[in-house]
Design a protein around this motif. Sequence first.
Motif, PDB file in Angstrom:
ATOM      1  N   THR A   1      -2.894  -7.755 -18.725  1.00  0.00           N
ATOM      2  CA  THR A   1      -2.757  -8.373 -17.400  1.00  0.00           C
ATOM      3  C   THR A   1      -1.389  -8.048 -16.820  1.00  0.00           C
ATOM      4  OG1 THR A   1      -1.954 -10.431 -18.407  1.00  0.00           O
ATOM      5  CG2 THR A   1      -4.326 -10.287 -17.934  1.00  0.00           C
ATOM      6  N   GLN A   2      -1.313  -8.005 -15.504  1.00  0.00           N
ATOM      7  CA  GLN A   2      -0.064  -7.733 -14.802  1.00  0.00           C
ATOM      8  C   GLN A   2       0.650  -9.058 -14.570  1.00  0.00           C
ATOM      9  OE1 GLN A   2       1.152  -4.696 -13.903  1.00  0.00           O
ATOM     10  NE2 GLN A   2       2.986  -5.640 -13.119  1.00  0.00           N
ATOM     11  N   LYS A   3       1.796  -9.250 -15.245  1.00  0.00           N
ATOM     12  CA  LYS A   3       2.532 -10.518 -15.148  1.00  0.00           C
ATOM     13  C   LYS A   3       3.493 -10.524 -13.963  1.00  0.00           C
ATOM     14  CE  LYS A   3       0.925 -12.445 -18.967  1.00  0.00           C
ATOM     15  NZ  LYS A   3       0.166 -13.684 -18.969  1.00  0.00           N
ATOM     16  N   SER A   4       4.269  -9.458 -13.829  1.00  0.00           N
ATOM     17  CA  SER A   4       5.264  -9.421 -12.750  1.00  0.00           C
ATOM     18  C   SER A   4       4.598  -8.945 -11.460  1.00  0.00           C
ATOM     19  CB  SER A   4       6.401  -8.473 -13.119  1.00  0.00           C
ATOM     20  OG  SER A   4       5.908  -7.172 -13.332  1.00  0.00           O
ATOM     21  N   PRO A   5       5.106  -9.390 -10.319  1.00  0.00           N
ATOM     22  CA  PRO A   5       4.513  -8.958  -9.044  1.00  0.00           C
ATOM     23  C   PRO A   5       4.687  -7.460  -8.829  1.00  0.00           C
ATOM     24  CG  PRO A   5       6.574 -10.152  -8.668  1.00  0.00           C
ATOM     25  CD  PRO A   5       6.253 -10.289 -10.120  1.00  0.00           C
ATOM     26  N   ILE A   6       3.681  -6.834  -8.248  1.00  0.00           N
ATOM     27  CA  ILE A   6       3.721  -5.398  -7.973  1.00  0.00           C
ATOM     28  C   ILE A   6       4.478  -5.154  -6.676  1.00  0.00           C
ATOM     29  CG2 ILE A   6       2.317  -3.358  -7.471  1.00  0.00           C
ATOM     30  CD1 ILE A   6       0.126  -4.606  -9.191  1.00  0.00           C
ATOM     31  N   LYS A   7       5.475  -4.274  -6.757  1.00  0.00           N
ATOM     32  CA  LYS A   7       6.263  -3.935  -5.580  1.00  0.00           C
ATOM     33  C   LYS A   7       5.928  -2.516  -5.130  1.00  0.00           C
ATOM     34  CE  LYS A   7      10.206  -4.767  -7.580  1.00  0.00           C
ATOM     35  NZ  LYS A   7      11.679  -4.863  -7.798  1.00  0.00           N
ATOM     36  N   LYS A   8       5.786  -2.342  -3.842  1.00  0.00           N
ATOM     37  CA  LYS A   8       5.506  -1.012  -3.303  1.00  0.00           C
ATOM     38  C   LYS A   8       6.783  -0.194  -3.322  1.00  0.00           C
ATOM     39  CE  LYS A   8       3.079   1.244   0.476  1.00  0.00           C
ATOM     40  NZ  LYS A   8       2.412   1.081   1.786  1.00  0.00           N
ATOM     41  N   GLN A   9       6.714   0.973  -3.961  1.00  0.00           N
ATOM     42  CA  GLN A   9       7.883   1.840  -4.083  1.00  0.00           C
ATOM     43  C   GLN A   9       7.710   3.086  -3.234  1.00  0.00           C
ATOM     44  OE1 GLN A   9      10.630   1.197  -5.766  1.00  0.00           O
ATOM     45  NE2 GLN A   9       9.977  -0.632  -6.878  1.00  0.00           N
ATOM     46  N   GLN A  10       8.824   3.550  -2.714  1.00  0.00           N
ATOM     47  CA  GLN A  10       8.822   4.801  -1.957  1.00  0.00           C
ATOM     48  C   GLN A  10       8.967   5.967  -2.932  1.00  0.00           C
ATOM     49  OE1 GLN A  10       8.594   4.507   1.405  1.00  0.00           O
ATOM     50  NE2 GLN A  10       8.482   6.699   1.798  1.00  0.00           N
ATOM     51  N   ILE A  11       8.044   6.895  -2.896  1.00  0.00           N
ATOM     52  CA  ILE A  11       8.094   8.047  -3.805  1.00  0.00           C
ATOM     53  C   ILE A  11       8.830   9.195  -3.119  1.00  0.00           C
ATOM     54  CG2 ILE A  11       6.709   9.786  -5.004  1.00  0.00           C
ATOM     55  CD1 ILE A  11       4.575   7.682  -5.411  1.00  0.00           C
ATOM     56  N   ASP A  12       9.799   9.758  -3.837  1.00  0.00           N
ATOM     57  CA  ASP A  12      10.562  10.881  -3.317  1.00  0.00           C
ATOM     58  C   ASP A  12       9.770  12.175  -3.530  1.00  0.00           C
ATOM     59  OD1 ASP A  12      12.863  12.195  -2.242  1.00  0.00           O
ATOM     60  OD2 ASP A  12      13.334  12.825  -4.285  1.00  0.00           O
ATOM     61  N   LEU A  13       9.258  12.748  -2.463  1.00  0.00           N
ATOM     62  CA  LEU A  13       8.407  13.936  -2.552  1.00  0.00           C
ATOM     63  C   LEU A  13       9.160  15.154  -3.082  1.00  0.00           C
ATOM     64  CD1 LEU A  13       6.282  13.590   0.701  1.00  0.00           C
ATOM     65  CD2 LEU A  13       5.587  13.105  -1.636  1.00  0.00           C
ATOM     66  N   PHE A  14      10.448  15.254  -2.758  1.00  0.00           N
ATOM     67  CA  PHE A  14      11.245  16.379  -3.252  1.00  0.00           C
ATOM     68  C   PHE A  14      11.334  16.333  -4.776  1.00  0.00           C
ATOM     69  CE2 PHE A  14      15.243  18.418  -4.479  1.00  0.00           C
ATOM     70  CZ  PHE A  14      15.078  19.661  -3.889  1.00  0.00           C
ATOM     71  N   SER A  15      11.533  15.140  -5.345  1.00  0.00           N
ATOM     72  CA  SER A  15      11.599  14.983  -6.799  1.00  0.00           C
ATOM     73  C   SER A  15      10.275  15.374  -7.445  1.00  0.00           C
ATOM     74  CB  SER A  15      11.942  13.536  -7.178  1.00  0.00           C
ATOM     75  OG  SER A  15      13.227  13.194  -6.730  1.00  0.00           O
ATOM     76  N   ILE A  16       9.171  14.947  -6.839  1.00  0.00           N
ATOM     77  CA  ILE A  16       7.840  15.302  -7.357  1.00  0.00           C
ATOM     78  C   ILE A  16       7.669  16.821  -7.358  1.00  0.00           C
ATOM     79  CG2 ILE A  16       5.357  15.171  -6.900  1.00  0.00           C
ATOM     80  CD1 ILE A  16       6.312  12.564  -7.921  1.00  0.00           C
ATOM     81  N   LEU A  17       8.080  17.457  -6.275  1.00  0.00           N
ATOM     82  CA  LEU A  17       7.956  18.912  -6.159  1.00  0.00           C
ATOM     83  C   LEU A  17       8.801  19.621  -7.219  1.00  0.00           C
ATOM     84  CD1 LEU A  17       6.646  21.127  -4.408  1.00  0.00           C
ATOM     85  CD2 LEU A  17       8.739  21.127  -3.028  1.00  0.00           C
ATOM     86  N   MET A  18      10.001  19.104  -7.477  1.00  0.00           N
ATOM     87  CA  MET A  18      10.865  19.715  -8.487  1.00  0.00           C
ATOM     88  C   MET A  18      10.302  19.527  -9.901  1.00  0.00           C
ATOM     89  SD  MET A  18      13.124  21.372  -6.958  1.00  0.00           S
ATOM     90  CE  MET A  18      11.904  21.648  -5.684  1.00  0.00           C
ATOM     91  N   ILE A  19       9.648  18.389 -10.150  1.00  0.00           N
ATOM     92  CA  ILE A  19       8.990  18.162 -11.436  1.00  0.00           C
ATOM     93  C   ILE A  19       7.865  19.180 -11.627  1.00  0.00           C
ATOM     94  CG2 ILE A  19       7.521  16.551 -12.727  1.00  0.00           C
ATOM     95  CD1 ILE A  19       9.207  14.272 -11.520  1.00  0.00           C
TER      96      ILE A  19
END
Length: 198
Positions: free
Chosen positions: A63-81
Amino acid sequence: MEQVPTSRIGFMMGSGNLITGVAPAIGPTFGGIVASKLNWRWVFYSLIPLLIISFVLGEWGITQKSPIKKQQIDLFSILMIVFMFCGFVTEFSNLGSQAFMTFSVGSALLIGILGMGLFARRSLTLKEPILQLRLFRNKKFSGHILGFFLTQLISLGFAFLLPNYIQLVNGNSAMTAGLIVLPAGFVGAIFAPLGGGF
Protein backbone atom coordinates in the motif's frame (compact mmCIF):
# COMPACT_ATOMS: atom_id res chain seq x y z
CA MET A 1 10.14 0.43 2.70
CA GLU A 2 7.32 2.54 4.17
CA GLN A 3 5.56 -0.49 5.65
CA VAL A 4 8.61 -2.06 7.31
CA PRO A 5 9.61 -1.08 10.88
CA THR A 6 12.97 0.74 11.06
CA SER A 7 14.58 -2.18 12.91
CA ARG A 8 13.65 -4.56 10.05
CA ILE A 9 14.70 -2.41 7.07
CA GLY A 10 18.11 -4.11 6.75
CA PHE A 11 16.52 -7.56 6.78
CA MET A 12 14.00 -6.54 4.13
CA MET A 13 16.70 -5.00 1.92
CA GLY A 14 18.69 -8.23 2.28
CA SER A 15 15.60 -10.19 1.28
CA GLY A 16 15.22 -7.93 -1.76
CA ASN A 17 18.87 -8.48 -2.71
CA LEU A 18 18.25 -12.20 -2.37
CA ILE A 19 16.46 -12.04 -5.72
CA THR A 20 19.38 -10.49 -7.59
CA GLY A 21 21.84 -12.84 -5.87
CA VAL A 22 19.90 -16.04 -6.36
CA ALA A 23 18.54 -15.44 -9.87
CA PRO A 24 21.90 -15.86 -11.70
CA ALA A 25 22.37 -19.26 -10.03
CA ILE A 26 18.81 -20.60 -10.15
CA GLY A 27 18.11 -19.18 -13.64
CA PRO A 28 20.54 -21.46 -15.51
CA THR A 29 19.36 -24.49 -13.48
CA PHE A 30 15.70 -23.79 -14.19
CA GLY A 31 16.38 -22.87 -17.82
CA GLY A 32 18.62 -25.91 -18.31
CA ILE A 33 16.05 -28.35 -16.95
CA VAL A 34 13.21 -26.82 -18.98
CA ALA A 35 15.29 -26.58 -22.18
CA SER A 36 16.40 -30.20 -21.79
CA LYS A 37 12.90 -31.59 -21.16
CA LEU A 38 10.63 -29.15 -23.05
CA ASN A 39 10.84 -26.46 -25.71
CA TRP A 40 12.84 -23.36 -24.67
CA ARG A 41 9.65 -21.26 -24.92
CA TRP A 42 8.39 -23.04 -21.80
CA VAL A 43 10.95 -21.07 -19.80
CA PHE A 44 8.64 -18.09 -20.37
CA TYR A 45 5.30 -19.91 -20.36
CA SER A 46 5.97 -21.46 -16.96
CA LEU A 47 6.60 -18.04 -15.41
CA ILE A 48 3.12 -16.70 -16.26
CA PRO A 49 1.39 -18.24 -13.18
CA LEU A 50 4.14 -16.85 -10.90
CA LEU A 51 3.76 -13.39 -12.42
CA ILE A 52 -0.01 -13.47 -11.90
CA ILE A 53 0.38 -14.63 -8.27
CA SER A 54 3.03 -11.93 -7.64
CA PHE A 55 0.75 -9.27 -9.12
CA VAL A 56 -2.21 -10.34 -6.94
CA LEU A 57 -0.07 -10.49 -3.78
CA GLY A 58 1.46 -7.11 -4.57
CA GLU A 59 -1.94 -5.49 -5.09
CA TRP A 60 -3.14 -6.99 -1.82
CA GLY A 61 -0.07 -6.45 0.38
CA ILE A 62 1.66 -3.30 -0.84
CA THR A 63 0.00 0.00 0.00
CA GLN A 64 1.06 3.59 -0.62
CA LYS A 65 1.50 5.25 2.80
CA SER A 66 2.94 8.65 1.90
CA PRO A 67 0.99 11.04 -0.33
CA ILE A 68 1.91 10.95 -4.02
CA LYS A 69 3.41 14.19 -5.28
CA LYS A 70 3.46 15.14 -8.94
CA GLN A 71 7.06 15.61 -10.07
CA GLN A 72 8.38 17.47 -13.06
CA ILE A 73 10.50 15.17 -15.23
CA ASP A 74 13.57 16.69 -16.84
CA LEU A 75 13.40 15.60 -20.49
CA PHE A 76 17.05 16.46 -21.15
CA SER A 77 18.14 14.07 -18.36
CA ILE A 78 15.93 11.31 -19.80
CA LEU A 79 17.46 11.86 -23.24
CA MET A 80 21.00 11.70 -21.83
CA ILE A 81 20.16 8.44 -20.00
CA VAL A 82 18.97 7.01 -23.32
CA PHE A 83 22.20 8.07 -25.04
CA MET A 84 24.30 6.69 -22.18
CA PHE A 85 22.70 3.24 -22.08
CA CYS A 86 22.32 2.88 -25.85
CA GLY A 87 25.97 3.85 -26.34
CA PHE A 88 27.38 1.54 -23.66
CA VAL A 89 25.17 -1.43 -24.52
CA THR A 90 25.98 -1.13 -28.24
CA GLU A 91 29.70 -0.76 -27.52
CA PHE A 92 29.91 -3.76 -25.16
CA SER A 93 27.78 -5.91 -27.46
CA ASN A 94 30.05 -5.34 -30.46
CA LEU A 95 33.41 -5.10 -28.69
CA GLY A 96 34.29 -8.76 -29.21
CA SER A 97 33.28 -8.99 -32.86
CA GLN A 98 34.29 -5.65 -34.42
CA ALA A 99 37.31 -3.36 -34.45
CA PHE A 100 37.47 -0.60 -31.85
CA MET A 101 37.65 2.19 -34.44
CA THR A 102 34.19 1.49 -35.87
CA PHE A 103 30.90 3.29 -35.36
CA SER A 104 29.30 0.44 -33.40
CA VAL A 105 32.22 0.27 -30.93
CA GLY A 106 34.33 3.44 -30.69
CA SER A 107 31.60 5.91 -31.61
CA ALA A 108 29.05 4.11 -29.43
CA LEU A 109 31.46 4.34 -26.49
CA LEU A 110 31.90 8.09 -27.09
CA ILE A 111 28.10 8.55 -27.24
CA GLY A 112 27.75 6.64 -23.95
CA ILE A 113 30.47 8.69 -22.22
CA LEU A 114 29.03 11.95 -23.57
CA GLY A 115 25.54 10.99 -22.39
CA MET A 116 26.87 10.04 -18.95
CA GLY A 117 28.87 13.25 -18.60
CA LEU A 118 26.01 15.53 -19.65
CA PHE A 119 23.58 13.62 -17.41
CA ALA A 120 25.93 13.99 -14.41
CA ARG A 121 26.42 17.71 -15.06
CA ARG A 122 22.68 18.28 -15.45
CA SER A 123 21.90 16.30 -12.27
CA LEU A 124 24.32 18.40 -10.22
CA THR A 125 22.75 21.68 -11.39
CA LEU A 126 19.08 20.80 -10.84
CA LYS A 127 17.34 21.18 -7.47
CA GLU A 128 15.34 17.98 -7.92
CA PRO A 129 17.26 15.74 -10.35
CA ILE A 130 16.12 12.30 -11.50
CA LEU A 131 19.12 10.79 -9.70
CA GLN A 132 20.64 12.56 -6.70
CA LEU A 133 24.36 12.28 -7.56
CA ARG A 134 25.34 14.55 -4.65
CA LEU A 135 24.97 11.49 -2.40
CA PHE A 136 28.25 10.19 -3.83
CA ARG A 137 30.10 12.98 -2.02
CA ASN A 138 29.58 10.91 1.13
CA LYS A 139 32.63 8.60 1.21
CA LYS A 140 30.91 5.88 3.27
CA PHE A 141 27.96 5.77 0.88
CA SER A 142 30.26 5.70 -2.17
CA GLY A 143 32.37 2.94 -0.62
CA HIS A 144 29.35 0.76 0.07
CA ILE A 145 27.96 1.34 -3.43
CA LEU A 146 31.33 0.46 -4.99
CA GLY A 147 31.60 -2.73 -2.89
CA PHE A 148 28.06 -3.77 -3.80
CA PHE A 149 28.66 -3.03 -7.49
CA LEU A 150 31.88 -5.06 -7.62
CA THR A 151 30.27 -7.98 -5.76
CA GLN A 152 27.35 -8.03 -8.22
CA LEU A 153 29.74 -7.71 -11.17
CA ILE A 154 31.80 -10.70 -9.98
CA SER A 155 28.68 -12.72 -9.20
CA LEU A 156 27.10 -12.06 -12.60
CA GLY A 157 30.44 -12.69 -14.30
CA PHE A 158 30.76 -16.12 -12.71
CA ALA A 159 27.08 -16.87 -13.42
CA PHE A 160 27.78 -16.14 -17.10
CA LEU A 161 31.21 -17.75 -17.45
CA LEU A 162 30.70 -21.01 -15.57
CA PRO A 163 27.61 -22.29 -17.45
CA ASN A 164 29.15 -21.29 -20.78
CA TYR A 165 32.46 -22.98 -19.94
CA ILE A 166 30.69 -26.15 -18.79
CA GLN A 167 28.59 -26.30 -21.97
CA LEU A 168 30.93 -24.98 -24.67
CA VAL A 169 34.29 -26.25 -23.43
CA ASN A 170 33.33 -29.40 -21.50
CA GLY A 171 30.43 -30.26 -23.80
CA ASN A 172 27.92 -30.86 -20.99
CA SER A 173 24.18 -30.21 -21.21
CA ALA A 174 22.42 -27.02 -20.09
CA MET A 175 20.83 -28.95 -17.22
CA THR A 176 24.24 -30.11 -15.94
CA ALA A 177 25.61 -26.57 -16.12
CA GLY A 178 22.61 -25.28 -14.22
CA LEU A 179 22.90 -27.91 -11.49
CA ILE A 180 26.61 -27.15 -10.99
CA VAL A 181 25.94 -23.45 -10.25
CA LEU A 182 22.82 -24.17 -8.16
CA PRO A 183 24.61 -24.42 -4.74
CA ALA A 184 25.65 -20.77 -5.08
CA GLY A 185 21.96 -19.88 -5.28
CA PHE A 186 21.21 -21.62 -2.00
CA VAL A 187 24.15 -19.95 -0.26
CA GLY A 188 22.98 -16.56 -1.55
CA ALA A 189 19.43 -17.30 -0.42
CA ILE A 190 20.62 -18.03 3.11
CA PHE A 191 23.08 -15.17 3.56
CA ALA A 192 21.27 -12.26 1.85
CA PRO A 193 18.59 -11.76 4.55
CA LEU A 194 21.10 -12.60 7.32
CA GLY A 195 23.56 -10.03 6.00
CA GLY A 196 20.83 -7.41 5.81
CA GLY A 197 19.75 -8.19 9.37
CA PHE A 198 23.22 -7.47 10.72
